[in-house]
Scaffold this motif. Structure first.
Motif, PDB file in Angstrom:
ATOM      1  N   LEU A  57       0.785  -1.201   0.166  1.00  0.00           N
ATOM      2  CA  LEU A  57      -0.113   0.063  -0.051  1.00  0.00           C
ATOM      3  C   LEU A  57       0.859   1.448  -0.134  1.00  0.00           C
ATOM      4  O   LEU A  57       0.676   2.082  -0.800  1.00  0.00           O
ATOM      5  CB  LEU A  57      -0.909  -0.100   1.280  1.00  0.00           C
ATOM      6  N   TYR A  58       2.030   1.317   0.741  1.00  0.00           N
ATOM      7  CA  TYR A  58       2.816   2.563   0.898  1.00  0.00           C
ATOM      8  C   TYR A  58       3.576   2.514  -0.365  1.00  0.00           C
ATOM      9  O   TYR A  58       3.549   3.508  -1.059  1.00  0.00           O
ATOM     10  CB  TYR A  58       3.917   2.032   1.906  1.00  0.00           C
ATOM     11  N   ASN A  59       4.089   1.585  -0.997  1.00  0.00           N
ATOM     12  CA  ASN A  59       5.016   1.667  -2.294  1.00  0.00           C
ATOM     13  C   ASN A  59       3.860   2.222  -3.351  1.00  0.00           C
ATOM     14  O   ASN A  59       4.517   3.161  -4.113  1.00  0.00           O
ATOM     15  CB  ASN A  59       5.207   0.267  -2.667  1.00  0.00           C
ATOM     16  N   LYS A  60       2.525   1.554  -3.605  1.00  0.00           N
ATOM     17  CA  LYS A  60       1.725   2.122  -4.551  1.00  0.00           C
ATOM     18  C   LYS A  60       1.355   3.722  -4.161  1.00  0.00           C
ATOM     19  O   LYS A  60       1.244   4.686  -5.171  1.00  0.00           O
ATOM     20  CB  LYS A  60       0.458   1.277  -4.657  1.00  0.00           C
ATOM     21  N   SER A  61       0.933   3.846  -3.083  1.00  0.00           N
ATOM     22  CA  SER A  61       0.537   5.332  -2.703  1.00  0.00           C
ATOM     23  C   SER A  61       1.621   6.253  -3.010  1.00  0.00           C
ATOM     24  O   SER A  61       1.212   7.554  -3.214  1.00  0.00           O
ATOM     25  CB  SER A  61      -0.102   5.414  -1.507  1.00  0.00           C
ATOM     26  N   HIS A  62       2.775   6.103  -2.842  1.00  0.00           N
ATOM     27  CA  HIS A  62       3.885   6.831  -2.973  1.00  0.00           C
ATOM     28  C   HIS A  62       4.810   6.617  -4.478  1.00  0.00           C
ATOM     29  O   HIS A  62       5.585   7.422  -4.839  1.00  0.00           O
ATOM     30  CB  HIS A  62       5.052   6.738  -1.873  1.00  0.00           C
ATOM     31  N   MET A  63       3.964   5.835  -5.116  1.00  0.00           N
ATOM     32  CA  MET A  63       4.369   5.690  -6.656  1.00  0.00           C
ATOM     33  C   MET A  63       5.994   5.559  -6.691  1.00  0.00           C
ATOM     34  O   MET A  63       6.621   6.247  -7.394  1.00  0.00           O
ATOM     35  CB  MET A  63       3.772   6.869  -7.462  1.00  0.00           C
ATOM     36  N   ILE A  64       6.565   4.505  -5.909  1.00  0.00           N
ATOM     37  CA  ILE A  64       7.972   4.206  -6.118  1.00  0.00           C
ATOM     38  C   ILE A  64       8.418   3.889  -7.366  1.00  0.00           C
ATOM     39  O   ILE A  64       7.596   3.103  -8.089  1.00  0.00           O
ATOM     40  CB  ILE A  64       8.458   3.518  -4.841  1.00  0.00           C
ATOM     41  N   VAL A  77       5.906   1.709  -9.309  1.00  0.00           N
ATOM     42  CA  VAL A  77       4.731   0.961  -8.714  1.00  0.00           C
ATOM     43  C   VAL A  77       3.585   1.481  -8.365  1.00  0.00           C
ATOM     44  O   VAL A  77       3.560   2.587  -7.521  1.00  0.00           O
ATOM     45  CB  VAL A  77       5.500   0.432  -7.203  1.00  0.00           C
ATOM     46  N   THR A  78       2.452   1.424  -9.004  1.00  0.00           N
ATOM     47  CA  THR A  78       1.350   2.121  -9.007  1.00  0.00           C
ATOM     48  C   THR A  78       0.054   1.002  -9.127  1.00  0.00           C
ATOM     49  O   THR A  78       0.172   0.057  -9.691  1.00  0.00           O
ATOM     50  CB  THR A  78       1.059   3.407 -10.106  1.00  0.00           C
ATOM     51  N   SER A  79      -1.076   1.600  -8.643  1.00  0.00           N
ATOM     52  CA  SER A  79      -2.332   0.757  -8.767  1.00  0.00           C
ATOM     53  C   SER A  79      -2.636   0.476 -10.132  1.00  0.00           C
ATOM     54  O   SER A  79      -3.230  -0.325 -10.540  1.00  0.00           O
ATOM     55  CB  SER A  79      -3.454   1.176  -7.953  1.00  0.00           C
ATOM     56  N   PHE A  80      -2.146   1.811 -11.136  1.00  0.00           N
ATOM     57  CA  PHE A  80      -2.532   1.695 -12.459  1.00  0.00           C
ATOM     58  C   PHE A  80      -1.839   0.698 -13.216  1.00  0.00           C
ATOM     59  O   PHE A  80      -2.159  -0.064 -14.346  1.00  0.00           O
ATOM     60  CB  PHE A  80      -2.480   3.110 -13.173  1.00  0.00           C
ATOM     61  N   GLY A  81      -0.440   0.271 -12.931  1.00  0.00           N
ATOM     62  CA  GLY A  81       0.163  -0.569 -13.447  1.00  0.00           C
ATOM     63  C   GLY A  81       0.360  -1.865 -12.931  1.00  0.00           C
ATOM     64  O   GLY A  81       0.966  -2.809 -13.569  1.00  0.00           O
ATOM     65  N   GLU A  82      -0.432  -2.242 -11.808  1.00  0.00           N
ATOM     66  CA  GLU A  82      -0.380  -3.422 -11.246  1.00  0.00           C
ATOM     67  C   GLU A  82      -1.249  -4.285 -11.980  1.00  0.00           C
ATOM     68  O   GLU A  82      -2.036  -4.330 -12.445  1.00  0.00           O
ATOM     69  CB  GLU A  82      -1.251  -3.349  -9.843  1.00  0.00           C
ATOM     70  N   LEU A  83      -0.548  -5.637 -12.055  1.00  0.00           N
ATOM     71  CA  LEU A  83      -1.118  -6.534 -12.917  1.00  0.00           C
ATOM     72  C   LEU A  83      -1.693  -7.662 -12.063  1.00  0.00           C
ATOM     73  O   LEU A  83      -2.855  -8.100 -12.053  1.00  0.00           O
ATOM     74  CB  LEU A  83      -0.246  -7.313 -14.109  1.00  0.00           C
ATOM     75  N   ARG A  84      -0.705  -8.188 -11.040  1.00  0.00           N
ATOM     76  CA  ARG A  84      -1.134  -9.068 -10.215  1.00  0.00           C
ATOM     77  C   ARG A  84      -0.360  -8.763  -8.903  1.00  0.00           C
ATOM     78  O   ARG A  84       0.462  -7.944  -9.209  1.00  0.00           O
ATOM     79  CB  ARG A  84      -0.844 -10.621 -10.615  1.00  0.00           C
ATOM     80  N   GLY A  85      -0.638  -9.232  -7.791  1.00  0.00           N
ATOM     81  CA  GLY A  85       0.043  -8.951  -6.511  1.00  0.00           C
ATOM     82  C   GLY A  85       1.330  -8.263  -6.670  1.00  0.00           C
ATOM     83  O   GLY A  85       1.435  -7.239  -6.183  1.00  0.00           O
ATOM     84  N   THR A  86       2.336  -8.932  -7.251  1.00  0.00           N
ATOM     85  CA  THR A  86       3.554  -8.135  -7.098  1.00  0.00           C
ATOM     86  C   THR A  86       4.199  -8.047  -8.788  1.00  0.00           C
ATOM     87  O   THR A  86       5.240  -7.652  -8.877  1.00  0.00           O
ATOM     88  CB  THR A  86       4.637  -9.402  -6.478  1.00  0.00           C
ATOM     89  N   GLU A  87       3.460  -8.025  -9.678  1.00  0.00           N
ATOM     90  CA  GLU A  87       3.819  -7.811 -10.905  1.00  0.00           C
ATOM     91  C   GLU A  87       3.310  -6.474 -11.612  1.00  0.00           C
ATOM     92  O   GLU A  87       1.913  -6.163 -11.349  1.00  0.00           O
ATOM     93  CB  GLU A  87       3.211  -8.844 -11.947  1.00  0.00           C
ATOM     94  N   PRO A 118      -1.261  -2.056 -23.062  1.00  0.00           N
ATOM     95  CA  PRO A 118      -2.606  -1.476 -23.053  1.00  0.00           C
ATOM     96  C   PRO A 118      -2.675  -1.316 -24.661  1.00  0.00           C
ATOM     97  O   PRO A 118      -1.850  -1.565 -25.667  1.00  0.00           O
ATOM     98  CB  PRO A 118      -2.076   0.135 -22.789  1.00  0.00           C
ATOM     99  N   SER A 119      -4.051  -1.084 -25.134  1.00  0.00           N
ATOM    100  CA  SER A 119      -4.539  -1.085 -26.382  1.00  0.00           C
ATOM    101  C   SER A 119      -3.944   0.088 -27.154  1.00  0.00           C
ATOM    102  O   SER A 119      -3.066   1.241 -26.551  1.00  0.00           O
ATOM    103  CB  SER A 119      -5.965  -0.606 -26.438  1.00  0.00           C
ATOM    104  N   ALA A 120      -3.765   0.221 -28.566  1.00  0.00           N
ATOM    105  CA  ALA A 120      -3.375   1.232 -29.327  1.00  0.00           C
ATOM    106  C   ALA A 120      -3.936   2.588 -28.873  1.00  0.00           C
ATOM    107  O   ALA A 120      -3.262   3.760 -29.012  1.00  0.00           O
ATOM    108  CB  ALA A 120      -3.245   1.016 -30.901  1.00  0.00           C
TER     109      ALA A 120
END
Length: 129
Positions: A57-64, A77-87, A118-120
């Motif tokens: 949560l910290y890593n995503k909220s601070h967009m490390i 490391v953001t919620s927008f680029g998260e695919l699965r738990g650690t990917e 992402p799509s074109a």
């Protein structure tokens, strides 16, 4: 004065307090706070449980930003680029990074699958930024 018994905190309370301190760490200081929290909690199992919940949560909220192995580039490391738990997807390099949240390092990298990219239509707007 009335006699008041000091009650021991429950394990859940200890975990919640440890998570609060970790999540409210100043930007870039969570590792230092984590050392102190671990010493105060004085229970590796409770600390690991709190850290495993708080660090992502910290890593995503601070967009490390973490360097990917092999010098490919960095991944955010953001919620927008998260695919699965650690990917996490790096659309710029079309790679997926595997992140160890507690150590704050990228442990592995692989090419992204077609369905992960992402799509074109989306890429057109991303490039405009």
């Amino acid at each position: 004065m009335a006699d008041e018994e000091e009650s021991e905190l429950s394990e859940k309370q200890k975990i919640d307090i440890a998570k609060w301190f970790l999540l409210n760490s100043p930007p870039g200081e969570i590792q230092f706070v984590a050392e102190d929290v671990k010493a105060v909690v004085n229970d590796d199992i409770l600390y690991e449980e709190a850290a495993s919940e708080a660090f992502p949560l910290y890593n995503k909220s601070h967009m490390i930003s973490l360097e990917m192995p092999g010098g490919i580039g960095d991944v955010l490391v953001t919620s927008f680029g998260e695919l699965r738990g650690t990917e996490y997807l790096d659309p710029r390099t079309a790679h997926v990074a595997v992140v160890d949240h507690i150590k704050q390092v990228c442990t592995d990298v692989r090419p992204a699958l077609d369905e992960e990219l992402p799509s074109a239509y989306v890429e057109e707007y991303r490039y405009m930024l």
